[in-house]
Design a protein around this motif. Structure first.
Motif, PDB file in Angstrom:
ATOM      1  N   SER A  39       0.837  -1.204   0.000  1.00  0.00           N
ATOM      2  CA  SER A  39       0.000   0.000   0.000  1.00  0.00           C
ATOM      3  C   SER A  39       0.872   1.255   0.000  1.00  0.00           C
ATOM      4  O   SER A  39       0.615   2.196  -0.747  1.00  0.00           O
ATOM      5  N   VAL A  43       1.037   4.254  -2.891  1.00  0.00           N
ATOM      6  CA  VAL A  43       0.836   5.665  -2.546  1.00  0.00           C
ATOM      7  C   VAL A  43       2.057   6.485  -2.952  1.00  0.00           C
ATOM      8  O   VAL A  43       1.938   7.536  -3.584  1.00  0.00           O
ATOM      9  N   GLU A  47       2.793   9.589  -6.134  1.00  0.00           N
ATOM     10  CA  GLU A  47       3.275  10.947  -5.865  1.00  0.00           C
ATOM     11  C   GLU A  47       4.243  11.441  -6.928  1.00  0.00           C
ATOM     12  O   GLU A  47       4.533  12.625  -6.989  1.00  0.00           O
TER      13      GLU A  47
END
Length: 192
Positions: A39, A43, A47
């Protein structure tokens, strides 16, 4: 008072072997660890500032080696259930050899990554790759430790068709670690 209430059989208490419980707790813990890590990977990748790199070919071959080790681990469990001591010892030894080969191949893969300019410190894409493979290798070392214990017990003739617990625990942990690697490898291939 009715007679059948006095002669009722006690209710059977459900219990789980402590070693099987521990291996399943180990598995659940590892699943949670890698779920959080994958996870975080997704994430961080979203970015930006993410460098893509080629995963060295040796990781494909190491995956095959680990899958073959699962086959030999399966044979060791079957051998224990059939009291085939020779096959049990051989299959556990082969599984151990394949496990060690996997670790060496992973290390060689790391060296290949460094030749590509992918390091633990640097871009997060490389850092995550090293963390995933390193964490898996650490857990595989635990699996190798269980294999050594199984091997020793097999040579002491402590494993037989009536006492397969250690081989069962070992096989469960080993197959899980193999499946975990396949998951990680596919994940890293797909989300580069």
């Amino acid at each position: 008072m009715p007679i059948n209430k006095l002669t009722e059989e006690p209710k059977q208490v459900l219990s789980v072997n402590k070693w099987k419980f521990m291996v399943w707790l180990f598995i659940i813990t590892i699943i949670m660890l890698f779920a959080s890590q994958t996870s975080a990977y997704l994430v961080r990748r979203a970015e930006g500032n993410w460098v893509e790199f080629d995963i060295p070919q040796i990781f494909w071959f190491s995956t095959l080696v680990l899958l073959v080790s699962s086959v030999s681990m399966h044979f060791s469990l079957q051998a224990a259930k059939k009291n085939n001591q020779a096959l049990l010892k051989t299959a556990v030894a082969i599984t151990f050899i394949f496990g060690m080969t996997f670790l060496v191949m992973q290390y060689l893969g790391w060296q290949n990554l460094q030749q590509q300019g992918v390091f633990l410190k640097g871009n997060p894409s490389g850092s995550f790759f090293y963390v995933f493979t390193g964490l898996h290798m650490a857990h595989l070392l635990i699996g190798l430790g269980i294999l050594v214990a199984t091997f020793i017990m097999a040579f002491r003739m402590k494993i037989n068709s009536k006492n397969t617990l250690l081989v069962e625990v070992c096989a469960t942990a080993w197959h899980f670690l193999d499946l975990l690697w396949v998951y990680l490898f596919v994940f890293l291939l797909y989300f580069r």
